[in-house]
Write an enzyme that holds these catalytic residues in place. Structure first.
Site, PDB file in Angstrom:
ATOM      1  CE  LYS A  54      27.280  54.333  56.419  1.00 16.76           C
ATOM      2  NZ  LYS A  54      28.451  55.194  57.278  1.00 16.76           N
ATOM      3  CD  GLN A  98      29.237  54.402  60.758  1.00 19.28           C
ATOM      4  OE1 GLN A  98      29.514  54.163  59.550  1.00 19.28           O
ATOM      5  NE2 GLN A  98      28.092  54.981  61.083  1.00 19.28           N
ATOM      6  CG  ASP A 121      32.422  59.159  56.059  1.00 22.49           C
ATOM      7  OD1 ASP A 121      31.428  59.092  55.767  1.00 22.49           O
ATOM      8  OD2 ASP A 121      32.906  58.475  56.954  1.00 22.49           O
TER       9      ASP A 121
END
Ligand code: L34
Length: 295
Positions: A54, A98, A121
């Site tokens: 990422k 995460q 997200d």
């Protein structure tokens, strides 16, 4: 008919080049450079690898990125403080925490603490609810990556039987909603299957489109696949392999080698859905920097 390999890696590269162009334009107009922050807790090797991808992808696109790394020992209040700071940080357009998190931290509490405006997200209930209702929302990265694959390969979805295997909040559940909605890609007749589904093989055999998100290597075997099916393999399983330099190999949820001849289209692992997950996160971050979803 020759099976078409759905090359997520190449597609992600194309999307990142498009994003980079857009960032160049923004820079030319002295606009806001997209800025993503990733919070990584603990030392899960897979999570490290994904977050690294990422951050690297942000660089490739000219985005700003910040990585906050914390040890497994971090307490929930400490993590909530970091989130509160990120919610208030004016330069940061979007951030992610995460998953998975260590067992002593409640993922739901963490997800709820993220400002929906910065939830690139798309995991916060506000974004999930807006997605379900078809309102503007940050779409979760993996499902949106799958939609992009279907779109950019012009795969027909209308009226198709789509079988989703796995009901996770981040893949199966949103996929069920997104492929069932009106429009393209969508208008599928979706069946959501899971560990309690009876006769799962018969269900999967009816599928024109298979979305495999189970988390078990080689779960989908060729006897479960109808001729001509489109197969999207979301699984990224680490399988021990002494001949591999890292000691393991990545395997999808689909028995790729044996299913290949039956499929009309199939995503490989690695190089399929994974890179598209990263590209989708960047798409959301750009939207966040332009206040496209919320203002
Ligand atoms: N908060 N947690 C949060 N957001 C997410 O969007 C994720 N996800 C999933 C796990 N936890 C998360 C990811 O980032 C899965 N995921 C993810 C991201 C990238 C890749 C795979 C999964 C990826 O880049 N896959 C490469 C191989 C990577 C490797 O070598 O290990 C591929 O080609 O599939």
């Amino acid at each position: 008919m020759e099976t078409i390999i759905l090359d997520g890696k190449a597609l992600a590269k194309t999307i990142k080049a498009e994003l980079r162009e857009e960032v160049e334009r923004i820079k030319g107009n002295a606009g806001k450079i997209p800025h993503l922050c990733a919070v990584l807790v603990g030392d899960n090797p897979a999570s490290r690898s994904y977050v690294r991808n990422k951050v690297r992808s942000c660089e490739e696109c000219g985005f700003k990125s910040t990585l906050i790394e914390k040890s497994t020992q971090i307490t929930q209040p400490q993590l909530l403080k970091i989130i509160d700071d990120l919610n208030r940080d004016e330069d940061i357009d979007g951030f992610i925490v995460q998953l998975p998190l260590p067992a002593h931290i409640d993922e739901e509490t963490i997800t709820l603490a993220i400002d929906p405006k910065k939830d690139v997200d798309g995991f916060h209930p506000v974004n999930f609810g807006r997605m379900a209702l078809g309102l503007p929302a940050y779409l979760p990265a993996t499902p949106n990556g799958i939609l992009e694959i279907l779109k950019r390969y012009n795969i027909e979805t209308s009226g198709k039987n789509c079988v989703v295997i796995g009901r996770s909040n981040i893949v199966g559940k949103p996929m069920n909603i997104l492929l069932g909605r009106k429009g393209y890609p969508g208008n599928c007749t979706v069946t959501l299957t899971h560990s309690r589904t009876q006769n799962i093989k018969e269900e999967i055999l009816r599928a024109d489109i298979i979305i495999a998100a189970i988390g078990r290597a080689n779960f989908i075997t060729s006897d479960m696949v109808k001729d001509g099916a489109v197969i999207i393999d979301v699984g990224i399983n680490r399988v021990d392999d002494v001949t591999a330099s890292r000691g393991y190999r990545l395997k999808g949820d689909v028995d790729y080698d044996n299913v290949l001849a039956k499929a009309s289209h199939i995503t490989p692992v690695p190089g399929g859905v994974g890179p598209m997950t990263v590209a989708s996160l960047l798409i959301n971050t750009l939207k966040a920097s332009k206040n496209e979803i919320y203002d």
